[in-house]
Design a protein around this motif. Structure first.
Motif, PDB file in Angstrom:
ATOM      1  N   MET A  56       0.813  -1.186   0.000  1.00 54.65           N
ATOM      2  CA  MET A  56       0.000   0.000   0.000  1.00 54.65           C
ATOM      3  C   MET A  56       0.868   1.265   0.000  1.00 54.65           C
ATOM      4  O   MET A  56       0.541   2.231  -0.667  1.00 54.65           O
ATOM      5  N   TRP A  57       1.988   1.260   0.759  1.00 57.02           N
ATOM      6  CA  TRP A  57       2.854   2.429   0.812  1.00 57.02           C
ATOM      7  C   TRP A  57       3.549   2.668  -0.525  1.00 57.02           C
ATOM      8  O   TRP A  57       3.846   3.807  -0.875  1.00 57.02           O
ATOM      9  N   VAL A  58       3.780   1.588  -1.245  1.00 55.83           N
ATOM     10  CA  VAL A  58       4.419   1.729  -2.560  1.00 55.83           C
ATOM     11  C   VAL A  58       3.476   2.458  -3.508  1.00 55.83           C
ATOM     12  O   VAL A  58       3.891   3.326  -4.278  1.00 55.83           O
ATOM     13  N   GLN A  59       2.193   2.127  -3.465  1.00 60.38           N
ATOM     14  CA  GLN A  59       1.211   2.781  -4.335  1.00 60.38           C
ATOM     15  C   GLN A  59       1.078   4.268  -3.994  1.00 60.38           C
ATOM     16  O   GLN A  59       0.962   5.110  -4.902  1.00 60.38           O
ATOM     17  N   ILE A  60       1.110   4.603  -2.731  1.00 56.06           N
ATOM     18  CA  ILE A  60       1.033   6.016  -2.335  1.00 56.06           C
ATOM     19  C   ILE A  60       2.287   6.755  -2.791  1.00 56.06           C
ATOM     20  O   ILE A  60       2.210   7.892  -3.280  1.00 56.06           O
TER      21      ILE A  60
END
Length: 76
Positions: A1-5
């Motif tokens: 999820m942090w990669v997408q943000i």
């Protein structure tokens, strides 16, 4: 999820950095405005109030500003 943000934030920064910058519009010169003026020798009438006429003209043009109006804020 942090990669997408992180990808979303990076793409937003790239989009803002690579977007073309709009040019400032050129200020209107007095010669660019087309006023209907009276011809030499034509009768000039002064109308007080409202009245329909066949043609109209501009006798004077006043308060033409060449500098932008800048307001810092309301003063009391």
């Amino acid at each position: 999820m942090w990669v997408q943000i992180a990808i979303l934030v990076a793409s937003y920064i790239l989009q803002r950095a690579l977007a073309p910058k709009p040019k400032q519009p050129k200020a209107t010169a007095f010669a660019d405005i087309d006023f209907p003026l009276c011809k030499e020798g034509e009768e000039i009438t002064a109308v007080f109030g409202q009245k329909w006429t066949k043609s109209w003209m501009v006798l004077t043009v006043g308060n033409y500003r060449t500098k932008p109006i800048r307001v810092k804020g309301s003063k009391k």
